[in-house]
Design a protein around this motif. Structure first.
Motif: not given
Lengths: 210, 827
Positions: A13, A16, A87, A106-107, A110, B603, B606-607, B609, B611, B634, B638, B682
Motif C-alpha cells: 500500500q 497509496n 492493521s 492503517k485504516e 482510508d 489487513t 484495510n487494503n 478501503g 485502494e 487491486r 483483494n 498471502k
C-alpha cells in the motif's frame, strides 16, 4: 516538505500512502527491511527523515516487532518520534513499549471518499506528524549549539573522553541532515588518541636521553 | 545562599501507629496465631493460651528465651523493628517466621491492657502498657510503657495457684513441661471480643491448623478455659488418616534443597521406574530427556519430582488385571508402590526458559472422594469409604506453611481463599467423568487437600504485610502453575485407571447380558419342548375332533414392527444429535480459523478501503484515471482473496457438506485446498496437496475440511511465531493415501517451529480440550489460542475409528508431523 520514514515488511500500500501524504506536503520514504536494527539508524540518517511510521507485526519476517524496533531507535535517537501503523486492533497491542497515542491503525489512510469524520481524523494525524517533525527540527538546532561548543573545545584540545564521544555522536547525526559542516577524517580523529600518541612520544624521548 | 542549617525529624501520631498495627493484624485468630509464632521463634517448647471467663482475661505463657531489657527497649518498643530481620535462625536452629516488627500489635488487637513478664537466664522483668494511651493526640514518643524488675517466677506471675482449672494447672507444674525457667507471660485484660464457646472453638480450630501434621517436634500448644480437661487442652494438629490418592511432590532448583525437616517423606528414589504403558507414567521419557541435556543454566535444570500413591481401587484379587488392560507395573502400583514422575520445570511454567523463581519447596496433597453412587463403587472397585468424614471442613483445602507455620488464609474452609487454585472453575470448564474417553476429568476443590511447605529461603513468595497471604506477583503465579501441573498428573493417573475399569465393566456387562439371554432362551426352549411333549400325549388321549387351545401370544410381526419403530426413532435422535455435533464442530473451527487470521482479515479490509479511496482521490484530486483503474483492480483482487476466506470459513457450513455421502477425497478437497493455497500465498507460505485420485470415503465433507482447517491454521501460527531468526521455508505438505484394509492415511507435515517445550515430550496432550501453549500471548499481540482445534480434529478422527499419531514430534527438531488414519465410515 517534511520527510517521514516508513518501515513495513509488506509494502503493497506504500504507493497509496505516498500519494495521499504528498498532498499534505509530506514525503514518505519506504525503508529497506532487514534483520539488523542498526541498519535502520543508518537509513534514518541517510534519508534525513524526521518522523517514522513503523508496522507492528513483523516478527515472523524480520525477527522483531515494530514496538521493539521503536524501543531500539529511541535508545539511539531519543528525539525521533516513531508511530506504530498497524492493521492489528490498537487495544490488542499489549507489550507496552509504545504509548497509546502513538499507535495508529492503517485504516487512517482510508478517508472513505472525503467522509468528513474520517478526513478530520486523517488531518489530525498529519498535523501530529508535522508537529513531531518540527519538534525534532528544533531539538536538532539546540543540538547544533552543543555541537559548536564541543567543536571549540576540540579545537583547543580540551575534550574529555565522554565529551569526545558526544561530539562524534552529534557530528554523525547533524552532518547527516546537513546542519553542520563536514569535517575531514583527520579533524575527526580522537583527541584522546592524539594525546596518548604525544605522551608515548614524550616517553620515548626521555628514554632516548637516558 | 543557605544559612542556619537545622535538622528536623519526622514524628508520628500515636494513634496512627496503633492504626497501622490494627490494619496488619485485623482478625482475632490472626492475632492469636501471631503470638504462637512469636513463642516458636523464641525457641519455646510450649505455649499456653488460658482464657478465664470469670475475669474475662487471657493468659499467654511460653517458655522461650525471654527478652532482655535491651531487646525490650530497642526492638520490642520500636515499631517496625524486628530482631528477626537479619538473624532469622534461632539458637536451636528454628527458622523464625516474623520479620516485620508488628507482631506485638497482635496484643493491642486482643485487649486494652497488657502486662508482660519476661525472663532470660539473667533477669526477670515486668512491662506494662495501656493501649488506650495510643488513642489520644499524643506523639508516639510521648506514649510510655512501664518496666520493672521483679522477683516473680513464671508460674507465680501467672498466679497458677489461683487457677480454677486445677487439672491443667497440675499438668503444667510438672518439671518435664519446663515452665520453671525462662519465658514470657502476657496477662491481657479488657478483652475486645466476646470469648463465647463458638469463638473459642474457632480459635482452637485455627490453632489445630497452625502447624502441619507431625512436622514440628518439641513445640506444644495448649488452649484451655476453666473447664477444659488436661487431655483436651493440648492442641493436636489436624491430620488426614485416610486417602484415595496421596501426591507427594518436591521442586528442586538444580542446587541443594534448603530443608530443615528431618522427616523427608517426600524424598523419593530418583530412579524413574515408570511404566510406559500407563498414561501417567510416560513421564519417564521426559526425565531421561532432561537428564541427558547438558544445560549449564541451573534454573533450567529445575524439576518437579512427583510420587503418586494409588489407594482408591480394591482391584487386587477382585478382577483380572491383564484382561482389564493393566500392566504388571500397574499391579505394583495398586499394591501401594509409588508412581514416580519427574518433570523438567520448564515444561510446566510460563516463565521464559522455565526459570525457577521460587527455589526448592515441597508438599503433600491428598485426594478423597466423599460420595459415590453404588453403581460407580461397583464399576471402579472403590475401597470402602463409608466411614469417611468430609476432611475438608476440619482440615481445610490446600494450605501453605512457611517454615512449619501456616500462611493464612489459603485453603481456609469457608473463606474465599479456600479454592485459591480455582479448581472449581477448572472443573466447570472440563466436567467429564473419569471414564470419559476424551474429555478430561478434573478434581473438585473439596476433594483435594494438603500441605505446601515453603521456607523463608524461597524467593518471590513474601508475606503480605497484613499477614493475609502472599504478595501477588510472578512467584505466586509460578507456585500456582506448579501445583496445577502436579494435580494434573494425579488427574491423568486417576482417569487412566478409570477409563480402563469402565471399559472392563462394559465388557463384563455385555458378556453377562449375553449369558443371561442365552440362559433365558434355553429355559424357554425347555419349556416349549415340555409343552410340546405334553400336548402330543394329550392329543392322542383326547378326541381328535377337538383341537387344543393355544395360549394367547403376541403377534410376532407386530412386535417386530414395534421394535423397528423404536429403533428408528432412536437412530433418528442419534443422527440429529450427530448432525448437531458436526455443525458445532464446524462452527467452532470457523471461529478458530477466523480468530487466528483476524489480523490478515483486517489487513485485507484495510487494503480494499485504502485502494478504493485512492482510486477516488486519483480521480477527484489528481485527474489520474489510470491510477484509479489500477487501484480498483487491486481492490477487486483483494475481494477475490476474501472469497477464498469465505470458502474456508463460511463455506464450511454449506448445506451440501452437512450430509454423509460417498466422497471422492481428491474432488471433495480440491477447491478447498485451492482456497487455502490462495490464503497461504498471502502469508508467504506454500501448500502441497497430494492425493491419490481414486480414494473414496463415506463421510461428511465438513469433517474432512475441519481436520485440515485446524491443522493448517496451527501451522500458520507456527510460521508466524516470533523468532530472532526467521524461518527459511514455510511449507505444508499433505499426502493422502490408502493403506491396508482400505484405511486412509493422511500424512501432514509442516516446516514450522514444531511443538513448544510444553508438549514436546507429550504431543498427545495437544489433543485434549483447552490445551494451548502461551506463545501467542507472549508475542505482544493479545491473541490467545482456544485450545480446541486439535481436540476437534481428534473427535472427528475418533468418529471414523481413526487415530492421530503425533509421536514423531517428540524427536523432531523443527516442523510438525501428524499421521492420521481414518478407518472408514462408522455407520
Amino acid at each position: 516538505m517534511i520527510k517521514v520514514g516508513y518501515i513495513d515488511d509488506v509494502l503493497d500500500q506504500v504507493e497509496n500512502y505516498e500519494r495521499k501524504l504528498r498532498r499534505f506536503q509530506i514525503e514518505l520514504i519506504p525503508f529497506e527491511v532487514g534483520t539488523q536494527k542498526a541498519d535502520y539508524i543508518e537509513q534514518i540518517y541517510k534519508n534525513q527523515v524526521e518522523v517514522l511510521l513503523i508496522d507492528y507485526k513483523m516478527a515472523s519476517t524480520i525477527g522483531f516487532n515494530g514496538s521493539a524496533l521503536i524501543s531500539y531507535i529511541n535508545d539511539e535517537i531519543p528525539d525521533m518520534t516513531c508511530f506504530i501503523l498497524t492493521s492489528a486492533e490498537r487495544t490488542h497491542i499489549t507489550d507496552k513499549l509504545v504509548i497509546d497515542n502513538q499507535i495508529y491503525s492503517k485504516e487512517i489512510f482510508d478517508t472513505e471518499a472525503d467522509d468528513p469524520d474520517r478526513t478530520e481524523q486523517f488531518q489530525k494525524f498529519v498535523e501530529q506528524l508535522k508537529n513531531c517533525a518540527e519538534v525534532y527540527q528544533s531539538r536538532r538546532e539546540l543540538k547544533c549549539k552543543e555541537y559548536e561548543e564541543l567543536l571549540d573545545k576540540k579545537k583547543s584540545r580540551v575534550l574529555s573522553v565522554p565529551e569526545e564521544e558526544e561530539f562524534c555522536r552529534l557530528y554523525h547525526a547533524l552532518s547527516s541532515y546537513g546542519m553542520v559542516e563536514k569535517l575531514s577524517d583527520t579533524a575527526l580523529q580522537s583527541d584522546f588518541e592524539q594525546k596518548l600518541d604525544d605522551l608515548l612520544q614524550l616517553g620515548n624521548m626521555i628514554l632516548q636521553k637516558e | 545562599m543557605l544559612h542556619n542549617k537545622r535538622e528536623i525529624g519526622f514524628d508520628v501520631d500515636a494513634y496512627t501507629a496503633r492504626l497501622i498495627g490494627r490494619e496488619n493484624v485485623s482478625k482475632i485468630e490472626g492475632a492469636i496465631l501471631e503470638l504462637a509464632k512469636n513463642a516458636y521463634d523464641a525457641d519455646a517448647s510450649i505455649v499456653c493460651f488460658y482464657y478465664d471467663s470469670q475475669t474475662h482475661s487471657l493468659l499467654i505463657i511460653d517458655n522461650g528465651e525471654g527478652m532482655t531489657e535491651d531487646i525490650i527497649c530497642h526492638h520490642w518498643m520500636r515499631v517496625g523493628s524486628s530482631s528477626k530481620k537479619n538473624s532469622f535462625v534461632s539458637a536451636s536452629g528454628r527458622v523464625k517466621t516474623g520479620a516485620k516488627g508488628i507482631g506485638r500489635f497482635a496484643l493491642d488487637r486482643i485487649s486494652d491492657y497488657c502486662e508482660m513478664w519476661t525472663s532470660t537466664k539473667d533477669k526477670a522483668l515486668v512491662w506494662d502498657v495501656c493501649w488506650n494511651d495510643f488513642s489520644g493526640s499524643k506523639s508516639i514518643t510521648e506514649v510510655k510503657a512501664r518496666l520493672y524488675d521483679t522477683d516473680d517466677t513464671l508460674l507465680s506471675f501467672a498466679e497458677i495457684d489461683k487457677w480454677t482449672n486445677l487439672q491443667v494447672a497440675e499438668q503444667l507444674r510438672q518439671p518435664e513441661v519446663r515452665l520453671q525457667g525462662t519465658g514470657t507471660v502476657f496477662k491481657l485484660t479488657g478483652l475486645h471480643d466476646d470469648w463465647s464457646e463458638a469463638m473459642q472453638n474457632k480459635v482452637r480450630r485455627h490453632l489445630e491448623n497452625l502447624l502441619p501434621p507431625a512436622a514440628v517436634e518439641n513445640f506444644e500448644i495448649y488452649f484451655f478455659n476453666e473447664k477444659t480437661s488436661a487431655e483436651a487442652a493440648k492442641i493436636h494438629s489436624s491430620s488426614i488418616e485416610q486417602f484415595d490418592y496421596k501426591i507427594i511432590f518436591q521442586v528442586t532448583d538444580g542446587s541443594l534443597y534448603h530443608d530443615s525437616d528431618s522427616d523427608s517423606d517426600s524424598e523419593s528414589d530418583s530412579d524413574s521406574d515408570s511404566d510406559s504403558e500407563s498414561e501417567s507414567d510416560s513421564e519417564s521419557d521426559s526425565e531421561s530427556d532432561s537428564e541427558s541435556e547438558s544445560d549449564s543454566d541451573s534454573e533450567s535444570k529445575s524439576e518437579v519430582k512427583i510420587e503418586l500413591i494409588r489407594n482408591e481401587f480394591d482391584v487386587i484379587g477382585k478382577l483380572d488385571l491383564t484382561a482389564a488392560g493393566f500392566s504388571e507395573k500397574d499391579k505394583m502400583y495398586f499394591l501401594g508402590q509409588a508412581i514416580q514422575i519427574n518433570l523438567p520445570l520448564r515444561q510446566l511454567v510460563s516463565q521464559p526458559e522455565g526459570k525457577n523463581l521460587i527455589g526448592s519447596f515441597k508438599g503433600t496433597l491428598y485426594f478423597n472422594k466423599v460420595i459415590a453412587p453404588e453403581k460407580e463403587r461397583k464399576k471402579y472397585y472403590y475401597k470402602d469409604f463409608t466411614e469417611r468424614k468430609n476432611f475438608t471442613k476440619e482440615f481445610g483445602g490446600i494450605k501453605i506453611y512457611r517454615d512449619y507455620f501456616r500462611v493464612r488464609p489459603y485453603g481456609e474452609y469457608g473463606s474465599s481463599d479456600f479454592d485459591w487454585l480455582e479448581l472449581s472453575s477448572r472443573r466447570n470448564k472440563q466436567p467429564a467423568a473419569i471414564s470419559h474417553g476424551s474429555g478430561r476429568w478434573r478434581v473438585g476443590s473439596e476433594q483435594i487437600m494438603g500441605v505446601v511447605s515453603i521456607s523463608r529461603y524461597n524467593s518471590n513468595l513474601e508475606d503480605d504485610a497484613n499477614r493475609n497471604g502472599l504478595q501477588d506477583g510472578p512467584g505466586l503465579v509460578q507456585l500456582k502453575e506448579i501445583l496445577l501441573a502436579v494435580i494434573d498428573e494425579f488427574e491423568r493417573d486417576r482417569q487412566y485407571v478409570g477409563r480402563k475399569l469402565d471399559q472392563y465393566y462394559k465388557e463384563q456387562s455385555r458378556i453377562q447380558a449375553e449369558l443371561e439371554e442365552l440362559e433365558r432362551l434355553a429355559e424357554q426352549r425347555k419349556r416349549w419342548e415340555k409343552e410340546q411333549a405334553r400336548e402330543s400325549h394329550e392329543t392322542k388321549a383326547e378326541d381328535s375332533a377337538h383341537p387344543s387351545i393355544a395360549a394367547p401370544v403376541a403377534n410376532p410381526i407386530q412386535v417386530q414392527q414395534l421394535f423397528q419403530d423404536a429403533m428408528e426413532e432412536k437412530n433418528q435422535e442419534i443422527q440429529e444429535l450427530l448432525n448437531e455435533v458436526k455443525m458445532l464442530q464446524t462452527l467452532a473451527t470457523t471461529g478458530i480459523v477466523t480468530n487466528k487470521f483476524m489480523h490478515e482479515i483486517r489487513t485485507l479490509t484495510n487494503n480494499i478501503g485504502v485502494e478504493l479511496n485512492s482510486a477516488y482521490e486519483a480521480l477527484v484530486y489528481d485527474n489520474d484515471p489510470a491510477y484509479a483503474v489500477k487501484q480498483i483492480r487491486r481492490a477487486v483482487g483483494n475481494k477475490k482473496h476474501f472469497t477464498s476466506w469465505f470458502n474456508i470459513t463460511i463455506g464450511a457450513v454449506s448445506r451440501d457438506k452437512r450430509h454423509r455421502k460417498n466422497c471422492n477425497i481428491y474432488e471433495t478437497l480440491s477447491d478447498f485446498m485451492d482456497s487455502w493455497q490462495a490464503v497461504l500465498r498471502k502469508c508467504s507460505a506454500e501448500l502441497e496437496f497430494i492425493c491419490e485420485p481414486q480414494l473414496k470415503i463415506r463421510c461428511f465433507a465438513m469433517d474432512l475440511e475441519n481436520i485440515f482447517s485446524n491443522l493448517i491454521s496451527n501451522s500458520i501460527s507456527s510460521f508466524e511465531r516470533d523468532s530472532l531468526v526467521p524461518l527459511d521455508e514455510k511449507k505444508i505438505m499433505i499426502h493422502i493415501s490408502e493403506t491396508v484394509n482400505h484405511v486412509l492415511q493422511i500424512d501432514y507435515l509442516d516446516t514450522g517451529w514444531g511443538l513448544s517445550d510444553k508438549y514436546k515430550m507429550h504431543p498427545e496432550r495437544t489433543l485434549e480440550a483447552f490445551e494451548t501453549d502461551k506463545v501467542a500471548a507472549d508475542s505482544g499481540l493479545d491473541e490467545d489460542g482456544t485450545g480446541m482445534g486439535m481436540w476437534i480434529v481428534d473427535q472427528i478422527v475418533r468418529d471414523y475409528q481413526g487415530t492421530v499419531d503425533l509421536t514423531d514430534n517428540k524427536t523432531r527438531g523443527r516442523g510438525y508431523h501428524a499421521v492420521i488414519t481414518l478407518g472408514g465410515s462408522n455407520d
